[in-house]
Design a protein around this motif. Structure first.
Motif, PDB file in Angstrom:
ATOM      1  N   ILE A 212       0.850  -1.190   0.000  1.00 54.29           N
ATOM      2  CA  ILE A 212       0.000   0.000   0.000  1.00 54.29           C
ATOM      3  C   ILE A 212       0.889   1.245   0.000  1.00 54.29           C
ATOM      4  CG2 ILE A 212      -1.889  -1.160   1.189  1.00 54.29           C
ATOM      5  CD1 ILE A 212      -1.107   0.354   3.733  1.00 54.29           C
ATOM      6  N   HIS A 213       0.409   2.283  -0.666  1.00 50.39           N
ATOM      7  CA  HIS A 213       1.096   3.578  -0.684  1.00 50.39           C
ATOM      8  C   HIS A 213       0.235   4.564   0.099  1.00 50.39           C
ATOM      9  CE1 HIS A 213       2.209   7.468  -2.967  1.00 50.39           C
ATOM     10  NE2 HIS A 213       3.079   7.264  -1.995  1.00 50.39           N
ATOM     11  N   VAL A 214       0.811   5.125   1.148  1.00 48.47           N
ATOM     12  CA  VAL A 214       0.126   6.103   1.994  1.00 48.47           C
ATOM     13  C   VAL A 214       0.640   7.484   1.655  1.00 48.47           C
ATOM     14  CG1 VAL A 214      -0.360   6.833   4.357  1.00 48.47           C
ATOM     15  CG2 VAL A 214      -0.122   4.393   3.828  1.00 48.47           C
ATOM     16  N   SER A 215      -0.245   8.353   1.201  1.00 45.89           N
ATOM     17  CA  SER A 215       0.148   9.707   0.828  1.00 45.89           C
ATOM     18  C   SER A 215       0.440  10.541   2.078  1.00 45.89           C
ATOM     19  CB  SER A 215      -0.973  10.370   0.026  1.00 45.89           C
ATOM     20  OG  SER A 215      -0.700  11.744  -0.177  1.00 45.89           O
ATOM     21  N   VAL A 216       1.410  11.431   1.961  1.00 40.47           N
ATOM     22  CA  VAL A 216       1.710  12.357   3.059  1.00 40.47           C
ATOM     23  C   VAL A 216       1.303  13.777   2.680  1.00 40.47           C
ATOM     24  CG1 VAL A 216       3.538  10.919   3.986  1.00 40.47           C
ATOM     25  CG2 VAL A 216       4.101  12.639   2.260  1.00 40.47           C
ATOM     26  N   ASP A 217       0.520  13.882   1.613  1.00 39.18           N
ATOM     27  CA  ASP A 217       0.047  15.186   1.141  1.00 39.18           C
ATOM     28  C   ASP A 217      -1.288  15.489   1.800  1.00 39.18           C
ATOM     29  OD1 ASP A 217      -0.439  17.526  -0.185  1.00 39.18           O
ATOM     30  OD2 ASP A 217      -1.056  16.572  -2.053  1.00 39.18           O
ATOM     31  N   GLY A 218      -1.229  15.987   3.026  1.00 36.75           N
ATOM     32  CA  GLY A 218      -2.454  16.301   3.743  1.00 36.75           C
ATOM     33  C   GLY A 218      -2.152  16.822   5.136  1.00 36.75           C
ATOM     34  N   PRO A 219      -3.166  17.317   5.839  1.00 34.03           N
ATOM     35  CA  PRO A 219      -2.948  17.863   7.184  1.00 34.03           C
ATOM     36  C   PRO A 219      -2.362  16.855   8.159  1.00 34.03           C
ATOM     37  CG  PRO A 219      -5.111  18.477   6.349  1.00 34.03           C
ATOM     38  CD  PRO A 219      -4.554  17.471   5.396  1.00 34.03           C
ATOM     39  N   HIS A 220      -2.661  15.566   7.925  1.00 38.62           N
ATOM     40  CA  HIS A 220      -2.183  14.530   8.833  1.00 38.62           C
ATOM     41  C   HIS A 220      -0.668  14.408   8.827  1.00 38.62           C
ATOM     42  CE1 HIS A 220      -3.801  13.081   5.001  1.00 38.62           C
ATOM     43  NE2 HIS A 220      -2.725  12.328   4.914  1.00 38.62           N
ATOM     44  N   PHE A 221      -0.020  14.852   7.753  1.00 36.84           N
ATOM     45  CA  PHE A 221       1.439  14.820   7.689  1.00 36.84           C
ATOM     46  C   PHE A 221       1.986  16.215   7.401  1.00 36.84           C
ATOM     47  CE2 PHE A 221       1.416  10.158   7.376  1.00 36.84           C
ATOM     48  CZ  PHE A 221       2.539   9.868   8.139  1.00 36.84           C
ATOM     49  N   ALA A 222       1.423  17.201   8.089  1.00 32.00           N
ATOM     50  CA  ALA A 222       1.876  18.578   7.879  1.00 32.00           C
ATOM     51  C   ALA A 222       3.353  18.738   8.212  1.00 32.00           C
ATOM     52  CB  ALA A 222       1.051  19.538   8.730  1.00 32.00           C
ATOM     53  N   THR A 223       3.873  17.890   9.108  1.00 30.74           N
ATOM     54  CA  THR A 223       5.288  17.952   9.471  1.00 30.74           C
ATOM     55  C   THR A 223       6.163  17.225   8.463  1.00 30.74           C
ATOM     56  OG1 THR A 223       4.926  16.027  10.895  1.00 30.74           O
ATOM     57  CG2 THR A 223       4.886  18.200  11.942  1.00 30.74           C
ATOM     58  N   GLY A 224       5.543  16.542   7.489  1.00 28.55           N
ATOM     59  CA  GLY A 224       6.301  15.837   6.479  1.00 28.55           C
ATOM     60  C   GLY A 224       6.938  14.561   7.002  1.00 28.55           C
ATOM     61  N   LEU A 225       7.837  14.014   6.207  1.00 31.18           N
ATOM     62  CA  LEU A 225       8.496  12.755   6.555  1.00 31.18           C
ATOM     63  C   LEU A 225       9.820  12.954   7.286  1.00 31.18           C
ATOM     64  CD1 LEU A 225       7.892  10.763   3.250  1.00 31.18           C
ATOM     65  CD2 LEU A 225       6.716  10.466   5.439  1.00 31.18           C
ATOM     66  N   ASP A 226      10.310  14.189   7.298  1.00 28.10           N
ATOM     67  CA  ASP A 226      11.603  14.444   7.915  1.00 28.10           C
ATOM     68  C   ASP A 226      11.449  14.679   9.414  1.00 28.10           C
ATOM     69  OD1 ASP A 226      14.303  14.789   8.139  1.00 28.10           O
ATOM     70  OD2 ASP A 226      14.286  16.896   7.493  1.00 28.10           O
TER      71      ASP A 226
ATOM     72  N   ASN B 114       2.016   9.790  13.472  1.00 33.00           N
ATOM     73  CA  ASN B 114       1.192  10.472  12.472  1.00 33.00           C
ATOM     74  C   ASN B 114       0.458   9.478  11.579  1.00 33.00           C
ATOM     75  OD1 ASN B 114       1.924  12.977  13.394  1.00 33.00           O
ATOM     76  ND2 ASN B 114       3.426  13.381  11.786  1.00 33.00           N
ATOM     77  N   LEU B 115       1.132   8.393  11.239  1.00 34.82           N
ATOM     78  CA  LEU B 115       0.514   7.373  10.390  1.00 34.82           C
ATOM     79  C   LEU B 115      -0.672   6.715  11.086  1.00 34.82           C
ATOM     80  CD1 LEU B 115       0.556   5.496   7.859  1.00 34.82           C
ATOM     81  CD2 LEU B 115       2.106   4.011   9.168  1.00 34.82           C
ATOM     82  N   MET B 116      -0.481   6.277  12.326  1.00 35.87           N
ATOM     83  CA  MET B 116      -1.498   5.461  12.998  1.00 35.87           C
ATOM     84  C   MET B 116      -2.590   6.286  13.667  1.00 35.87           C
ATOM     85  SD  MET B 116      -0.429   2.608  12.042  1.00 35.87           S
ATOM     86  CE  MET B 116      -1.747   1.669  12.836  1.00 35.87           C
ATOM     87  N   TRP B 117      -2.236   7.447  14.204  1.00 40.14           N
ATOM     88  CA  TRP B 117      -3.235   8.244  14.902  1.00 40.14           C
ATOM     89  C   TRP B 117      -3.943   9.236  13.989  1.00 40.14           C
ATOM     90  CZ3 TRP B 117      -4.967   6.962  19.524  1.00 40.14           C
ATOM     91  CH2 TRP B 117      -4.144   6.300  20.442  1.00 40.14           C
TER      92      TRP B 117
END
Length: 438
Positions: free
Chosen positions: A369-383, A392-395
């Motif tokens: 599965i590919h989980v997008s980080v383009d959204g408020p849930h990943f506002a801090t990004g992957l770094d 961020n992924l689970m909650w």
């Protein structure tokens, strides 16, 4: 091993025992639909220029594993929604299911597969009637499924014939079959309170002959199996004396267990399907997840049926599991985001007795599965540090962030929509079936 496609992502979660977070990583898939390599891009084997490459912008992870579902019940969603379990079953669900035709179950299962795949759930362990239609629907959608045809000792039923039919099916088609071994056949005795002990013993003997998984409801509520507890001490003790604990066993719910029951499950290698959402909605209780995990019982997550939940979102079950486990123990570390991610993936595979799904390692099926980080849930990004990313992924992210899904290396969801099944048509067919059944 030859490679037919390379996936590259800034983050890959292989779901190994330490819940590693791989940065700038690669997953290679062979022509057989199995993983050939998972690891750092810098250490990946050289491949020819003509090998297709898929560049992803988010998180690549294993498909989630739903360890207990009755997905054709998408047709019955919301029915008897405010009833306790036994009244819900006897007064609402079972009468409706008696009106369900094979083609209705097919329509319900297709819609269930569409829903799960869009949420990143690539495997489900199904217990239901009309099992051939359940299998056909899963193959149509491209899902992976473990099918346990359900049987009871009820008026008009014949558990002996149902049991024999499962064995005949396995002997004819094999324990696993279909493209990418998408289908596994199992035994589905409904429960200890709907079958006599002799049926449980016969099931144990038949399943042992074929190495098959037995999928059964266990101790979901206090009221359902009083007679069995009075006669045998507990439902797990009855399963032990019947021989079911000697083989592959999946205990769904397992809410009301004693310490001795948990010890029996741990010693026998029994898997547990934890269904916090359904158990909470029906006020059945919540399983002793902390005690089960402390005893090293293999525990996965299950949605139960979409009429008792009322969805097939395993990410939601992961959040509920974290909250309930922390609440009942008073410990905010009782179940971490990493723990919950592993329960939804490799832990679910372990509960089913499967070593070929649920984790990204060479030889496993490429269910991705590919989980997008383009959204408020990943506002801090992957770094961010690994624990922050998993939180961020689970909650925060969950099912809404899943954009693409592959099963055995084949695309089944692209940009949030199923590619093998027309979602709108599936919804229409299920709606027509539901109107007739209800």
């Amino acid at each position: 091993m030859s490679i037919s496609r390379r996936f590259l992502a800034p983050v890959v979660l292989p779901a190994d025992p330490t819940c590693s977070v791989l940065r700038d990583a690669v997953v290679d898939v062979g022509p057989d639909g199995r993983i050939a390599y998972c690891g750092a891009a810098s250490a990946a084997p050289a491949i020819p220029d003509d090998i297709p490459r898929t560049h992803l912008s988010g998180i690549l992870a294993p498909g989630l594993v739903n360890t207990h579902a009755h997905s054709p019940m998408t047709l019955l969603r919301g029915l008897g929604g405010d009833l306790p379990l036994m009244a819900w079953l006897q007064d609402a669900i079972w009468p409706a299911e008696a009106r369900m035709r094979p083609q209705d179950a097919h329509a319900g299962m297709v819609l269930g597969c569409v829903e799960m795949l869009r949420y990143g759930v690539t495997t489900s362990a199904e217990m239901y009637a009309h099992a051939e239609q359940v299998v056909d629907a899963a193959l149509l959608a491209g899902s992976r499924v473990l099918v346990a045809p359900a049987y009871f000792d009820l008026p008009g039923g014949d558990w002996r014939a149902d049991l024999a039919a499962i064995g005949k099916w396995i002997d004819a088609d094999g324990l696993r079959f279909g493209p990418g071994e998408r289908v596994e056949l199992c035994y589905g005795p409904h429960s200890a309170y709907t079958l006599p002990p002799e049926a449980l013993q016969a099931t144990a003997e038949e399943a042992a002959q074929r190495g098959a998984l037995v999928h059964i409801h266990v101790a979901e509520t206090l009221a359902e199996d009083v007679a069995q507890r009075e006669r045998h001490g507990s439902v797990p003790q009855l399963l032990c004396t019947s021989g079911l604990l000697d083989g592959r066993l999946l205990a769904a719910h397992a809410v009301h267990l004693s310490d001795d029951d948990i010890r029996l499950f741990a010693e026998s290698g029994t898997g547990v399907a934890h269904c916090p959402g359904s158990n909470a909605k029906l006020a059945s209780g919540t399983a002793s997840l902390h005690a089960l995990r402390a005893a090293s019982v293999a525990v996965g997550l299950g949605t139960d049926g979409p009429a008792s939940n009322d969805d097939l979102d395993l990410w939601e079950e992961a959040r509920l599991a974290m909250m309930f486990c922390r609440l009942t123990t008073g410990d905010p570390l009782a179940l971490t985001a990493a723990d919950a991610f592993l329960m939804a993936t490799s832990g679910g595979a372990a509960a089913l007795g499967r070593t070929d799904i649920g984790a990204l390692r060479p030889g496993n099926w490429a269910d991705l599965i590919h989980v997008s980080v383009d959204g408020p849930h990943f506002a801090t990004g992957l770094d961010v540090e690994d624990g922050h990313l998993l939180a961020n992924l689970m909650w925060a992210a969950g099912s809404r962030a899943v954009t693409d899904v592959w099963v055995a290396g084949e695309p089944v969801v692209e940009n949030g929509e199923t590619v093998r099944v027309d979602r709108v048509a599936a919804q229409r067919a299920a709606g027509e079936a539901a109107a007739r059944v209800i």
